[in-house]
Write a protein that holds these residues in place. Structure first.
Motif, mmCIF file in Angstrom:
data_model
loop_
_atom_site.group_PDB
_atom_site.id
_atom_site.type_symbol
_atom_site.label_atom_id
_atom_site.label_comp_id
_atom_site.label_asym_id
_atom_site.label_seq_id
_atom_site.Cartn_x
_atom_site.Cartn_y
_atom_site.Cartn_z
ATOM 1 N N UNK A 141 0.827 -1.214 0.000
ATOM 2 C CA UNK A 141 0.000 0.000 0.000
ATOM 3 C C UNK A 141 0.860 1.262 0.000
ATOM 4 N N UNK A 142 1.962 1.209 0.736
ATOM 5 C CA UNK A 142 2.855 2.369 0.771
ATOM 6 C C UNK A 142 3.462 2.626 -0.613
ATOM 7 N N UNK A 143 3.861 1.572 -1.298
ATOM 8 C CA UNK A 143 4.405 1.716 -2.645
ATOM 9 C C UNK A 143 3.329 2.158 -3.641
ATOM 10 N N UNK A 144 2.126 1.660 -3.443
ATOM 11 C CA UNK A 144 1.009 2.053 -4.319
ATOM 12 C C UNK A 144 0.755 3.555 -4.219
ATOM 13 N N UNK A 145 0.754 4.096 -3.012
ATOM 14 C CA UNK A 145 0.533 5.526 -2.806
ATOM 15 C C UNK A 145 1.650 6.345 -3.452
ATOM 16 N N UNK A 146 2.900 5.891 -3.280
ATOM 17 C CA UNK A 146 4.046 6.603 -3.866
ATOM 18 C C UNK A 146 3.997 6.561 -5.392
ATOM 19 N N UNK A 147 3.641 5.414 -5.945
ATOM 20 C CA UNK A 147 3.571 5.247 -7.397
ATOM 21 C C UNK A 147 2.488 6.143 -8.000
#
Length: 460
Positions: free
Chosen positions: A265-271
């Motif tokens: 989820x953290x990577x999804x938000x950053x992406x």
């Protein structure tokens, strides 16, 4: 909107179908999968009519399976818009076959929309090819009869999310392309919280709005999308983002079993933040806006009259279809409608309540408000009068007079009914309608008292 239904008819007499000349039943043997994935051979009687299969199993159960959209189109394709009003009309046609909507138990159905693509830089392929990853779902390709790729589907135990080229799939003759985005509910346990059990439940607009916001639109929010055309040059990205971008663009990286939900989820938000800031356009936002606009159109039929629950949930007395804000993952927008005529006034000021067409709606709303206030005051006055008459009765001192300040008007009597009521040494004035109501009720009370006195005299 609603398509490819599978319904079980309870308390149904198969003779209704047997006597219908439109249905020609034949014995049918088919292979089906059971809940364990094993192939099971089944036999039944089946008739096909305008996109729907009417089925009776050997055990006596009656089912209807197929495209209710095609049924409404008299067996033609289902590539056009299928509105809420069209769906309700299709249910009325089904009643000719003995189908009672609140006794038609849903086994599965599709909830989706046909979205026209008129942007020059986009096509149907742009949307389904942009899907990189969906949490915990199996990805499968969709092909047409010629084995050409037309879309993608993502499968879980209970649902299937599909995104595909509707123009190619249905062989439509139209100038623009159409992307179909839908959510198929293969098992109904997910929909119990929405109160959706029968075919009749799908006519409840409150439930459809919740289904759209909490299921269909949520499925887009949970999806990771990237259109390569929107990021033609990644060389301008900072070095630390280039390295991360190599992972983000790779579907297999997102499927790593060692990755926790929190990290994903953290990577999804950053992406998605990178796409929003660096890309020429955000195809995920485009898809969501298309879904919201199309859903608003298909459900806002001419006879839309929101129930009290809809008004409470949506926060307006007009036909608001979708609520929410452009915030975070929800990214839904508010639509405002004139409180009188229901016209879309989203383009007007934030505090606008009525459309500005010659002030007709504003004046009508004002007159209605004044009328309601006047009626409320009259009702309150009548309650006060009845209380005085009931409490004081014959001890009431009543003086009838007139209003000397009333001007003489042509065709109107010059004397206006007025009375002065003396109660406990205090005087109360009533005029016009209130005075006439007082006199009428006072005469009723006098006649009732006189009747009671006569009855007592006769009894003695």
């Amino acid at each position: 909107m609603i398509d490819y239904i599978n319904i079980l008819l309870s308390d149904f007499d198969f003779k209704t179908w047997q006597s219908d000349k439109r249905l020609q039943f034949q014995f049918k043997i088919a292979d089906e999968l059971d809940r364990f994935g094993n192939v099971v051979q089944t036999s039944s009687e089946a008739a096909h009519y305008q996109g729907l299969d009417f089925i009776r199993t050997l055990s006596g159960k009656c089912f209807i399976k197929g495209s209710i959209h095609r049924f409404f189109n008299a067996g033609s394709n289902n590539g056009n818009r299928f509105s809420y009003l069209d769906f309700t009309e299709a249910l009325e046609e089904l009643q000719d076959f003995g189908v009672i909507p609140d006794k038609a138990i849903l086994k599965s159905f599709e909830f989706g929309l046909n979205l026209p693509i008129k942007e020059k830089h986009l096509c149907a392929k742009s949307f389904y090819n942009s899907i990189i990853y969906r949490v915990g779902e199996i990805e499968k390709c969709m092909c047409d009869d010629g084995n050409n790729l037309i879309g993608k589907q993502f499968i879980t135990e209970d649902t299937t999310v599909k995104s595909y080229d509707k123009k190619q799939q249905a062989a439509l003759q139209c100038s623009h392309e159409i992307i179909r985005y839908e959510l198929r509910f293969r098992r109904m346990r997910l929909l119990k919280r929405f109160g959706i059990v029968t075919l009749h439940d799908l006519t409840d607009k409150d439930k459809l709005i919740q289904l759209f916001e909490k299921r269909l639109l949520k499925s887009v929010n949970e999806t990771i999308l990237l259109d390569w055309k929107s990021l033609p040059n990644t060389n301008k990205l900072p070095e630390y983002q280039k390295k991360r971008f190599l992972n983000w663009r790779n579907p297999n990286w997102w499927r790593e079993k060692s990755m926790t939900t929190k990290v994903r989820n953290r990577n999804k938000i950053s992406f998605e933040s990178l796409i929003k800031n660096k890309a020429k356009y955000d195809i995920k936002e485009i898809l969501k806006n298309k879904l919201i606009n199309e859903f608003s159109s298909v459900i806002a039929s001419q006879n839309f009259s929101p129930s009290n629950n809809t008004q409470k949930n949506m926060g307006t007395n007009a036909g608001r279809i979708v609520s929410g804000k452009h915030v975070g993952e929800t990214n839904m927008f508010k639509r405002k409608y004139c409180l009188v005529c229901g016209k879309d006034i989203s383009h007007l000021k934030k505090d606008a309540k009525y459309c500005n067409d010659n002030r007709k709606c504003r004046d009508k709303a004002y007159n209605t408000k004044v009328s309601q206030q006047r009626k409320a005051r009259r009702t309150q006055k009548q309650k006060e009068i009845l209380k005085i008459i009931n409490e004081l009765g014959t001890d009431l001192m009543l003086t009838r007079t007139t209003n000397p300040s009333r001007k003489k008007l042509a065709g109107i009597p010059s004397r206006k009914t007025s009375i002065i009521v003396t109660t406990n040494g205090k005087q109360k004035h009533y005029h016009g309608v209130a005075a006439r109501f007082f006199l009428k009720e006072f005469e009723k009370k006098k006649k009732l008292n006189q009747t009671n006195m006569n009855d007592e005299t006769n009894s003695t």
